[in-house]
Design an enzyme around this catalytic site. Structure first.
Site, PDB file in Angstrom:
ATOM      1  N   HIS A 112      58.372 -10.009 -21.355  1.00 59.36           N
ATOM      2  CA  HIS A 112      58.217  -9.079 -22.478  1.00 59.36           C
ATOM      3  C   HIS A 112      58.611  -9.792 -23.778  1.00 59.36           C
ATOM      4  CE1 HIS A 112      58.107  -5.134 -24.387  1.00 59.36           C
ATOM      5  NE2 HIS A 112      59.201  -5.498 -25.041  1.00 59.36           N
ATOM      6  N   ASP A 144      61.721  -2.015 -12.851  1.00 57.90           N
ATOM      7  CA  ASP A 144      62.163  -0.801 -12.158  1.00 57.90           C
ATOM      8  C   ASP A 144      61.275   0.357 -12.609  1.00 57.90           C
ATOM      9  OD1 ASP A 144      63.064  -0.013 -14.639  1.00 57.90           O
ATOM     10  OD2 ASP A 144      65.193  -0.043 -14.131  1.00 57.90           O
ATOM     11  N   ALA A 145      61.703   1.580 -12.320  1.00 59.29           N
ATOM     12  CA  ALA A 145      60.819   2.723 -12.577  1.00 59.29           C
ATOM     13  C   ALA A 145      60.650   3.029 -14.061  1.00 59.29           C
ATOM     14  CB  ALA A 145      61.353   3.947 -11.837  1.00 59.29           C
ATOM     15  N   ASP A 148      60.211  -1.123 -19.233  1.00 60.60           N
ATOM     16  CA  ASP A 148      60.939  -2.322 -19.686  1.00 60.60           C
ATOM     17  C   ASP A 148      62.456  -2.135 -19.607  1.00 60.60           C
ATOM     18  OD1 ASP A 148      58.463  -3.525 -20.276  1.00 60.60           O
ATOM     19  OD2 ASP A 148      58.446  -2.668 -22.281  1.00 60.60           O
TER      20      ASP A 148
HETATM   21  C1  GAR Z   1      53.225 -12.015 -23.704  1.00 65.41           C
HETATM   22  O1  GAR Z   1      53.914 -12.167 -24.921  1.00 65.41           O
HETATM   23  C2  GAR Z   1      53.868 -10.919 -22.886  1.00 65.41           C
HETATM   24  O2  GAR Z   1      55.240 -10.837 -23.022  1.00 65.41           O
HETATM   25  C3  GAR Z   1      53.200  -9.712 -23.454  1.00 65.41           C
HETATM   26  O3  GAR Z   1      51.865 -10.081 -23.562  1.00 65.41           O
HETATM   27  C4  GAR Z   1      51.813 -11.479 -23.887  1.00 65.41           C
HETATM   28  C5  GAR Z   1      50.802 -12.124 -22.957  1.00 65.41           C
HETATM   29  O4  GAR Z   1      50.426 -13.384 -23.394  1.00 65.41           O
HETATM   30  N1  GAR Z   1      53.423  -8.589 -22.606  1.00 65.41           N
HETATM   31  C6  GAR Z   1      53.776  -7.390 -23.070  1.00 65.41           C
HETATM   32  O5  GAR Z   1      53.823  -7.106 -24.238  1.00 65.41           O
HETATM   33  C7  GAR Z   1      54.069  -6.366 -21.981  1.00 65.41           C
HETATM   34  N2  GAR Z   1      54.696  -5.219 -22.536  1.00 65.41           N
HETATM   35  P1  GAR Z   1      49.321 -14.247 -22.609  1.00 65.41           P
HETATM   36  O6  GAR Z   1      48.165 -13.302 -22.257  1.00 65.41           O
HETATM   37  O7  GAR Z   1      48.946 -15.314 -23.567  1.00 65.41           O
HETATM   38  O8  GAR Z   1      49.971 -14.782 -21.370  1.00 65.41           O
END
Ligand code: GAR
Length: 202
Positions: A112, A144-145, A148
């Site tokens: 995240h 978890d449930a 984040d």
């Molecule tokens: C990452 O920064 C990841 O943490 C975020 O999407 C990006 C994916 O990058 N995920 C979230 O925001 C989940 N809530 P990528 O497609 O270049 O691997």
């Protein structure tokens, strides 16, 4: 040396975090290997990366199900079919249900782009900028449930610079996030390989 632990990686986007794990897993001695990559929508670069690496892929769109419970069951069947030791959400933008997590019978990690518990949810980088924090970063945590909310397995701090936009800050966070994800997977799969037998496939 124990066999590499089996990772199923879930993506929704460009898959640069997945690529970092694929690259790490190609190094001798890395304790985990990606055995399949799944997405919640068609046409992602993440799934293309997996195909180029010769890995099995699957796509399970929510819109093709009558409700979320049905989608969770279908996703669980897909994931379990690959006998994972660990499931990794790497830019996977859907929340899975408690019954999905119970049914996995293995840990699920998520990465995240903020220092959780600050800025959970889908707009973490935008929210951090709006709040005016001097430092943000990335978190790898166990799912978890909640949204984040699971136990934090690692943090990487990234300074917010004058003039940062959502794009520039997110790119700098992702540079650290890739390194963090590779290291957390190394840590937990190494410990797991020492203590747990391979999960039987049913
Ligand atoms: C990452 O920064 C990841 O943490 C975020 O999407 C990006 C994916 O990058 N995920 C979230 O925001 C989940 N809530 P990528 O497609 O270049 O691997």
């Amino acid at each position: 040396m124990p066999a590499p632990r089996r990772l199923v990686v879930l993506v929704s986007g460009t898959g640069t975090l997945l690529q970092a794990v694929l690259d790490a897993a190609a190094e001798p001695g890395y304790p985990a290997a990606v055995v399949a990559v799944g997405a919640d929508r068609a046409g992602t670069e993440g799934v293309e990366r997996a195909r180029r690496a010769g890995l099995p892929t699957f796509v399970e769109p929510l819109a093709e199900h009558p409700d979320r419970a049905s989608w969770n069951r279908a996703l669980l069947d897909r994931v379990r079919g690959f006998g994972p030791d660990v499931v990794v959400g790497a830019g996977f933008m859907k929340v899975v249900s408690p019954s999905f997590l119970d049914g996995l019978r293995c840990p699920m990690l998520n990465t995240h782009p903020s220092l959780l518990p600050s800025f959970p949810g889908a707009h973490a980088v935008r929210d951090a900028l709006a709040a005016g924090v001097a430092v943000s970063g990335a978190t790898v945590h166990r799912v978890d449930a909640g949204l984040d909310t699971g136990p934090v397995l690692g943090h990487a701090e990234v300074p917010v610079l004058p003039g940062d936009t959502e794009t520039t800050l997110h790119e700098r966070i992702k540079t650290e996030e890739r390194r963090l994800l590779v290291e957390v997977i190394r840590r937990i799969t190494r410990a797991d390989a020492r203590t747990a037998p391979r999960q039987p496939q049913t």
